[in-house]
Scaffold this active site. Structure first.
Site, short mmCIF file in Angstrom:
data_model
loop_
_atom_site.label_atom_id
_atom_site.label_comp_id
_atom_site.label_asym_id
_atom_site.label_seq_id
_atom_site.Cartn_x
_atom_site.Cartn_y
_atom_site.Cartn_z
N ARG A 34 -7.83 -4.86 15.38
CA ARG A 34 -7.49 -5.45 16.68
C ARG A 34 -8.57 -5.16 17.72
O ARG A 34 -8.82 -5.98 18.60
CB ARG A 34 -6.12 -4.94 17.13
CG ARG A 34 -4.97 -5.57 16.30
CD ARG A 34 -3.73 -4.69 16.30
NE ARG A 34 -2.56 -5.30 15.69
CZ ARG A 34 -2.31 -5.32 14.37
NH1 ARG A 34 -3.18 -4.80 13.51
NH2 ARG A 34 -1.19 -5.87 13.91
N ASP A 328 3.81 0.77 4.61
CA ASP A 328 2.67 0.98 3.70
C ASP A 328 2.74 2.32 2.98
O ASP A 328 1.90 2.62 2.13
CB ASP A 328 1.35 0.91 4.48
CG ASP A 328 1.05 -0.51 4.97
OD1 ASP A 328 1.56 -1.48 4.37
OD2 ASP A 328 0.32 -0.64 5.96
N LYS A 355 2.74 -7.30 -0.94
CA LYS A 355 1.58 -6.57 -0.40
C LYS A 355 0.37 -6.82 -1.32
O LYS A 355 0.37 -7.77 -2.09
CB LYS A 355 1.91 -5.09 -0.28
CG LYS A 355 3.03 -4.80 0.73
CD LYS A 355 2.59 -5.09 2.15
CE LYS A 355 3.69 -4.83 3.14
NZ LYS A 355 3.38 -5.34 4.49
N ARG A 359 4.29 -3.85 -5.02
CA ARG A 359 4.24 -2.37 -5.05
C ARG A 359 5.49 -1.75 -5.68
O ARG A 359 5.45 -0.58 -6.09
CB ARG A 359 4.01 -1.82 -3.64
CG ARG A 359 2.59 -2.08 -3.19
CD ARG A 359 2.29 -1.53 -1.81
NE ARG A 359 0.86 -1.68 -1.55
CZ ARG A 359 0.31 -1.63 -0.35
NH1 ARG A 359 1.07 -1.43 0.73
NH2 ARG A 359 -0.99 -1.76 -0.21
#
Ligand code: S3P
Length: 447
Positions: A34, A328, A355, A359
């Site tokens: 960002r 995550d 993802k 996962r």
């Protein structure tokens, strides 16, 4: 070199001894992306200290350069970004290679969607399987047009809108990437773009947009949803940004220190934004000794040094409400659960299936191969831990990591608490988010 162009690098991780000393984790990946994007849209020069120099962030930097920004690394490690101003992105001359990075892809699609330019996005085998329909839908309402591979996948061409229109969009999935894509498109859209977020996700975009001077307001509606309103076409002012350390990277060392007997480790500079840091609370509920020292603010985000000591963990049922704040971190939480006493139950993890790899399936297969007792459900894993006894390890077998950095690092951590070690098929993808991972492991004495 990107993961797809070099030969696979298998590696065995084995128990070596406790993790001790102090380490400092690199900059936060979400904040780094960002800072480059908003710096590239400001008028003037933004300085970024502590930028994560991982492949994903470098993909973002290369794309912003291709669209007109000047982005340079200084000799002292700072990065300077000379922006083009909101609305000033140029047509890139060639395809934008996003490598492995879903965040680069989805956020940049948002930026391009409200500029009258055309861009082609490509990515590696993992990224080319990931769904882009979730951003194509709202960005299409703004006025952008897309040609994507079947299933809304990369490669994908976006034609940004000539006259973008502001929308009100209620997020159908809890995704900071979708939220951010719509807000970034709203930057070059006249009027007010509104995102309604029923389940809060990481708020780095909101914090940073405000920091750059955008008019962004957040309210909570009667149903408890966050309503984020951004007034378009602001003049963004260049900033000096210090990126805090990435809690998602710290997670691997925190779990390793908890499960490797005798460990006593300080992980410095860990971002503890409440929309990111739920893993540490969950590990404490499991009996983990994690103390936050020297709490402070860095770049508008709460940061601390985490003091972690080896602990006897016990299984718990993880409240699905915390999932967005540790989305995550589940691969490495599963490893902690595999070494805990009793059963750990996780649910509400549907998003983990889209993802960098699926996962849930990848970690079920990986932990089973390493000798753990795991049951896969539709939306999670149930793990019956060893109670602290070392995992058997993979022996001659090799874990399939599916070009997923977090599977590789989580299973490296599992290897440190195994009898025979754990071999992963490919460590290259680790460089997407944490290029220093193996060096830091060596520094702690663990590998
Ligand atoms: C990210 C948001 C999350 C996360 C990803 C980074 C971001 O993705 O998994 O690693 O920087 O906005 P989703 O928005 O798909 O949950």
């Amino acid at each position: 070199m990107s993961a797809s162009s070099a030969p696979a690098q298998p590696r065995r991780f084995a128990a070596q001894g406790p993790l001790t000393g102090r380490i400092r984790v690199p900059g936060d990946k979400s904040i780094s992306h960002r800072s480059i994007m908003l710096g590239a849209l400001a008028v003037g020069e933004t300085r970024v200290t502590g930028l994560l120099e991982g492949e994903d962030v470098l993909s973002t930097a290369a794309a912003m350069r291709a669209m007109g920004a000047v982005i340079e690394r200084q000799a002292n490690g700072d990065w300077l970004v000379a922006g083009v101003g909101v609305g000033g992105l140029l047509q890139p001359a060639g395809a934008l290679d996003m490598g492995n990075s879903g965040t680069s892809t989805r956020l940049l699609l948002g930026l391009v969607a409200s500029h009258a330019i055309t861009a082609c996005f490509t990515g590696d085998a993992s990224l080319s399987k990931r769904p882009m329909g979730r951003v194509i839908a709202p960005l299409g309402q703004i006025g952008a047009a897309f040609t994507a591979y079947p299933g809304g996948r990369l490669p994908l061409i976006v034609h940004g809108a000539d006259t973008p229109v502001p929308i009100t969009y209620r997020l159908p999935v809890a995704s900071a990437q979708v939220k951010s894509a719509v807000l970034l498109a709203g930057l070059n859209t006249p009027g007010v773009t509104t995102v309604i977020e029923p389940i809060p996700t990481r708020d780095h975009s909101e914090r940073m947009l405000r920091g750059f001077g955008a008019d962004l307001r957040v309210e909570t509606d009667d149903d408890g949803a966050r309503v984020i309103r951004l007034t378009g076409q602001p003049e963004l002012r260049p900033q000096t940004i210090t990126v805090p350390g990435d809690p998602s990277s710290a997670a691997f060392f925190v779990v390793a220190a908890l499960i490797v007997p005798g460990s006593d480790l300080i992980v410095e500079n860990v971002g503890l934004n409440p929309t990111r840091a739920a893993l540490f609370d969950v590990l404490r509920l499991m009996g983990g000794h994690i103390d936050a020292l020297n709490l402070r603010e860095v770049g508008g985000e709460p940061v601390a040094d985490l003091h972690v000591r080896a602990s006897t963990l016990h299984g718990i049922t993880v409240d699905p409400a915390v999932v967005p704040a540790m989305v995550d971190e589940f691969p490495v939480l599963f490893v902690a659960a595999a070494l805990a006493r009793g059963r750990t139950v996780t649910s509400g993890l549907d998003e983990l299936r889209v993802k960098e790899s699926d996962r849930i399936a990848a970690m079920r297969a990986a932990l089973e191969l390493a000798g753990a007792t795991v049951t896969e459900t539709d939306d999670g894993l149930i793990i019956d831990g060893t109670g602290g006894t070392l995992l058997p390890g993979t022996g001659a077998d090799t874990i399939a990591t599916h070009l997923d950095h977090r599977i590789a690092m989580a299973m490296a951590v599992a290897g440190l608490a195994s009898e025979r070690g754990v071999t992963v098929d490919d460590t290259r993808p680790i460089a997407t988010s944490f290029p220093m991972f193996e060096r830091l492991l060596a520094e702690t004495g663990a590998a």
